[in-house]
Enzyme design. Sequence first.
Site, PDB file in Angstrom:
ATOM      1  N   LYS A 164     -26.232  35.749  18.039  1.00  0.00           N
ATOM      2  CA  LYS A 164     -26.033  34.717  19.059  1.00  0.00           C
ATOM      3  C   LYS A 164     -26.659  35.166  20.381  1.00  0.00           C
ATOM      4  O   LYS A 164     -26.403  36.290  20.844  1.00  0.00           O
ATOM      5  CB  LYS A 164     -24.538  34.486  19.282  1.00  0.00           C
ATOM      6  CG  LYS A 164     -23.813  33.933  18.055  1.00  0.00           C
ATOM      7  CD  LYS A 164     -24.170  32.486  17.803  1.00  0.00           C
ATOM      8  CE  LYS A 164     -23.286  31.889  16.706  1.00  0.00           C
ATOM      9  NZ  LYS A 164     -23.679  30.524  16.371  1.00  0.00           N
ATOM     10  N   LYS A 276     -24.950  21.789   8.261  1.00  0.00           N
ATOM     11  CA  LYS A 276     -23.589  22.261   8.064  1.00  0.00           C
ATOM     12  C   LYS A 276     -22.885  21.185   7.242  1.00  0.00           C
ATOM     13  O   LYS A 276     -22.368  20.209   7.803  1.00  0.00           O
ATOM     14  CB  LYS A 276     -22.900  22.471   9.414  1.00  0.00           C
ATOM     15  CG  LYS A 276     -23.429  23.682  10.192  1.00  0.00           C
ATOM     16  CD  LYS A 276     -22.729  23.821  11.526  1.00  0.00           C
ATOM     17  CE  LYS A 276     -22.886  25.210  12.116  1.00  0.00           C
ATOM     18  NZ  LYS A 276     -24.261  25.666  12.257  1.00  0.00           N
TER      19      LYS A 276
HETATM   20  O1  LIG Z   1     -25.070  29.677  10.418  1.00  0.00           O
HETATM   21  C1  LIG Z   1     -24.598  30.806  10.227  1.00  0.00           C
HETATM   22  O2  LIG Z   1     -25.298  31.732   9.840  1.00  0.00           O
HETATM   23  C2  LIG Z   1     -23.161  31.088  10.480  1.00  0.00           C
HETATM   24  C3  LIG Z   1     -22.376  29.943  11.019  1.00  0.00           C
HETATM   25  C4  LIG Z   1     -22.589  29.646  12.467  1.00  0.00           C
HETATM   26  O3  LIG Z   1     -23.335  30.313  13.135  1.00  0.00           O
HETATM   27  C5  LIG Z   1     -21.772  28.601  13.074  1.00  0.00           C
HETATM   28  C6  LIG Z   1     -20.494  28.406  12.580  1.00  0.00           C
HETATM   29  C7  LIG Z   1     -19.642  27.485  13.133  1.00  0.00           C
HETATM   30  C8  LIG Z   1     -20.054  26.735  14.197  1.00  0.00           C
HETATM   31  C9  LIG Z   1     -21.352  26.884  14.701  1.00  0.00           C
HETATM   32  C10 LIG Z   1     -22.221  27.798  14.133  1.00  0.00           C
HETATM   33  C11 LIG Z   1     -23.642  27.820  14.626  1.00  0.00           C
HETATM   34  O4  LIG Z   1     -24.585  27.942  13.837  1.00  0.00           O
HETATM   35  O5  LIG Z   1     -23.852  27.610  15.793  1.00  0.00           O
HETATM   36 MG   LIG Z   2     -26.239  27.293  15.303  1.00  0.00          MG
END
Ligand SMILES: O=C(O)CCC(=O)c1ccccc1C(=O)O
Ligand SMILES: [Mg+2]
Length: 348
Positions: A164, A276
């Site tokens: 992140k 997602k």
């Molecule tokens: O995508 C991944 O590798 C993990 C999951 C993840 O980052 C995520 C999980 C929940 C909410 C938002 C996010 C995101 O991608 O921002």
């Molecule tokens: Mg993301």
Amino acid sequence: MTNDYRFEFRPYQRRFLRTLTTNHGNWNIREGIILRLTDESGKIGWGEIAPISWFGSETLEQALDFCRQLPKEITDEIIFSIPDELPACQFGFESAYEMGSGEWGVGSGGDEGDNFITPNSCTDAINRVCTNSLFYSALLPAGEAALNQWETLWEQGYHTFKWKIGVYAIADELEIFESLIDTLPDFTKLRLDANGGLSYEEANLWLRTCDNFKANAEVPVEIEFIEQPLPVEQFQQMLELSLSYETAIAIDESVATLRQLAACHQQGWRGIFVIKPGIVGSPSRLRNFCHQYKINTVFSSVFETAIGRLAALRLAAELSRNNRAVGFGIDHFLEQEETWLQSLWNDL
Ligand SMILES: O=C(O)CCC(=O)c1ccccc1C(=O)O
Ligand SMILES: [Mg+2]
């Protein structure tokens, strides 16, 4: 023909092992709903509603209100006419319906017969069906903590990581990024996820930095993409950035729901789409969209339990066209999942 199902649901709360920090802030407790559909022959399908309202889905309250106003017996008609304003509910109900229809093979092979499906059958099915056919990406903690986390994950077999960014000052993150690149083993893939937290100038700086690494033959780490560099409102700028740099951009918050996915595709996005499944909406409509437009996807978790994860991973295995690692890496929760699910639904 319409079928009738007995409908039951349980709200849940799960505490993360460690606070999840993104540009949207800190996240400590995952809340959601587990649901069970039982048809007239006793066949069971489990589903999970795991909204993320700050990401663009309905709120947990809206999902709960929807569940509470439903009768104890529901029909396929109800399942397939959940409004688009409730995408996590669409996913939860439709995947429970699919699991119950038996075509997933969940619960088969057990001594109890096909009908005795527990939430833990989902864990077994993930291990049987998904673990061998998919590569997994693991999420690194934001900031410096990434530097002493990746190694354990590497030893567990992860070769793709997501880190992140847009959480701390860009100068600090760029410095940590360089250390990461220097220490990660050859052929590691790295994804950067800004969660819409960069300014236009910062996004350019990150993309330029990544392009420079890419051009440098001495860097054996592959920077796979930058995820959602700018806020959802700045779609045109992201489109422009995606055409200006070598480093790929994946949009995520911009395509949280099917409606947004269709709109971004229609407006010309041909980069990567993060899907997602847990919040995007109806699985059947997602299938149709992916088949029709052959989009470049990366599938990602919403930190759901094994119930939602099985449904999401089945879609990933079915719809991924590039063998890209799925973002369903590690268990982020405090309690052991199997015992936790068992105690949530204590009449099993
Ligand atoms: O995508 C991944 O590798 C993990 C999951 C993840 O980052 C995520 C999980 C929940 C909410 C938002 C996010 C995101 O991608 O921002
Ligand atoms: Mg993301």
